[in-house]
Write an enzyme that holds these catalytic residues in place. Structure first.
Site, PDB file in Angstrom:
ATOM      1  N   LYS A  81     -47.771 -31.618 -16.567  1.00 43.98           N
ATOM      2  CA  LYS A  81     -46.371 -31.197 -16.446  1.00 43.98           C
ATOM      3  C   LYS A  81     -46.332 -29.785 -15.869  1.00 43.98           C
ATOM      4  O   LYS A  81     -46.950 -28.868 -16.426  1.00 43.98           O
ATOM      5  CB  LYS A  81     -45.688 -31.212 -17.820  1.00 43.98           C
ATOM      6  CG  LYS A  81     -44.180 -31.279 -17.742  1.00 43.98           C
ATOM      7  CD  LYS A  81     -43.717 -32.618 -17.188  1.00 43.98           C
ATOM      8  CE  LYS A  81     -42.249 -32.895 -17.512  1.00 43.98           C
ATOM      9  NZ  LYS A  81     -41.831 -34.214 -16.997  1.00 43.98           N
TER      10      LYS A  81
ATOM     11  N   THR B 280     -46.435 -36.860 -19.299  1.00 40.90           N
ATOM     12  CA  THR B 280     -46.150 -35.452 -19.032  1.00 40.90           C
ATOM     13  C   THR B 280     -44.946 -34.972 -19.843  1.00 40.90           C
ATOM     14  O   THR B 280     -44.855 -33.789 -20.177  1.00 40.90           O
ATOM     15  CB  THR B 280     -45.905 -35.205 -17.535  1.00 40.90           C
ATOM     16  OG1 THR B 280     -44.726 -35.884 -17.111  1.00 40.90           O
ATOM     17  CG2 THR B 280     -47.101 -35.681 -16.713  1.00 40.90           C
TER      18      THR B 280
ATOM     19  N   ARG C  25     -49.660   8.690   6.222  1.00 48.24           N
ATOM     20  CA  ARG C  25     -48.727   7.566   6.297  1.00 48.24           C
ATOM     21  C   ARG C  25     -48.291   7.150   4.911  1.00 48.24           C
ATOM     22  O   ARG C  25     -48.905   7.511   3.895  1.00 48.24           O
ATOM     23  CB  ARG C  25     -49.374   6.371   6.993  1.00 48.24           C
ATOM     24  CG  ARG C  25     -50.529   5.754   6.199  1.00 48.24           C
ATOM     25  CD  ARG C  25     -51.032   4.457   6.812  1.00 48.24           C
ATOM     26  NE  ARG C  25     -52.133   3.887   6.032  1.00 48.24           N
ATOM     27  CZ  ARG C  25     -52.648   2.669   6.233  1.00 48.24           C
ATOM     28  NH1 ARG C  25     -52.174   1.911   7.210  1.00 48.24           N
ATOM     29  NH2 ARG C  25     -53.625   2.223   5.479  1.00 48.24           N
TER      30      ARG C  25
ATOM     31  N   HIS D  54     -45.704  -2.467   5.553  1.00 53.89           N
ATOM     32  CA  HIS D  54     -45.708  -1.425   6.580  1.00 53.89           C
ATOM     33  C   HIS D  54     -44.419  -0.612   6.584  1.00 53.89           C
ATOM     34  O   HIS D  54     -43.311  -1.148   6.461  1.00 53.89           O
ATOM     35  CB  HIS D  54     -45.905  -2.049   7.963  1.00 53.89           C
ATOM     36  CG  HIS D  54     -47.184  -2.792   8.112  1.00 53.89           C
ATOM     37  ND1 HIS D  54     -48.414  -2.195   8.003  1.00 53.89           N
ATOM     38  CD2 HIS D  54     -47.437  -4.106   8.363  1.00 53.89           C
ATOM     39  CE1 HIS D  54     -49.374  -3.085   8.201  1.00 53.89           C
ATOM     40  NE2 HIS D  54     -48.799  -4.258   8.410  1.00 53.89           N
TER      41      HIS D  54
END
Length: 278
Positions: free
Chosen positions: A9, A54, A166, A231
């Protein structure tokens, strides 16, 4: 012929509220169960005599949450996995994977705010014992400096300029295999290493983060990291007669670099249960 197979499940959503005098506690989970064993007859002839429905697996998760509580997602997953193997003669292995959505208490009593990151845990239980893998997903980290990228290969298609300063940002997806490690300590190690590593490449940062977890958490034997490079590009303001001394950026969501790797203690082998997956 029938090859490897499993069933279970998936994505059982469950929220448990622990009512306490000092304020409620909230546990918000997404639980998935997968079982392996003597299940060929169901595939080959439709004979379900060895199949635990399940729907029963789903009900078991809810019942265990009520009967035993949820102290940690690792222990809850292990309790369920051991139960399915012990209670079903046809089942030899169980894997229980849990996502925990984190909520921060706002008023100290019963109002909550959901945070962005997700805790994870997967427990494999079978004839070779029990393996636990914990983790965190969507842990967004950013540093505005102390990151460089230069000296890389250049060919006729290269347009990226080198930089000695950066923004470095990522959304950490990490898992660590362990025997009883404190997930909070592992997460703190990841964050601290990201913060205090002067990065010449996101690859270097990845190795530093994984190594820091191994240093701080002796129960951890292996760390897997997937780090998308979120980025941030400097905006060219010269058409407007303005300079841009590393202040105004464009945050790009795609495409992005994806840096992935494993940091493992020397001599550690990867058991089959850890890679059991489709």
């Amino acid at each position: 012929m029938l090859g490897s197979n499993q069933y279970g499940k998936a994505e059982i959503r469950i929220v448990r509220v622990d009512r306490r005098p000092g304020g409620d506690e909230l546990t918000d989970l997404n639980v998935s169960v997968a079982l392996r064993g003597d299940l060929a007859a169901s595939h080959l002839t439709g004979d379900n005599s060895n199949v635990l429905p399940t729907d029963t697996q789903k009900n078991t998760v809810y019942a265990f949450a009520r009967q035993h509580g949820i102290d940690s997602i690792e222990s809850f997953a292990q309790r369920l996995a051991e139960h399915f193997v012990a209670s079903q003669e046809s089942i030899r292995e169980a894997r229980v994977s849990i996502e925990q959505y984190l909520w921060r208490k706002v008023d100290g009593n019963h109002t909550f705010e959901r945070t962005a990151e997700t805790r994870t845990a997967t427990v494999h239980h079978g004839p070779h014992g029990t393996q636990t893998v914990s983790g965190v997903r969507d842990l967004v980290l950013l540093k505005t400096t102390d990151s460089e990228f230069h000296g890389f290969v250049k060919d006729r298609y290269t347009t990226l300029p080198e930089t000695a300063d950066r923004i470095l940002a990522t959304s950490v997806n990490a898992t660590w295999r362990h025997d009883g490690a404190d997930p909070g300590a592992a997460k703190r190690a990841l964050v601290e290493a990201f913060a205090d590593t002067h990065s010449l490449a996101l690859q270097q940062t990845l190795y530093g983060m994984g190594s820091r977890v191994l240093e701080r958490c002796p129960e951890v034997v292996e760390v897997k990291l997937s780090l998308p490079n979120k980025h941030h590009f400097l905006v060219d303001l010269t058409p407007f007669g303005l300079d841009n001394p590393n202040e105004v950026y464009y945050a790009a969501d795609r495409p992005y670099g994806l840096i992935e790797g494993v940091v493992r203690r020397d001599g550690v082998e990867v058991p089959e249960e850890v890679v059991w997956s489709f």
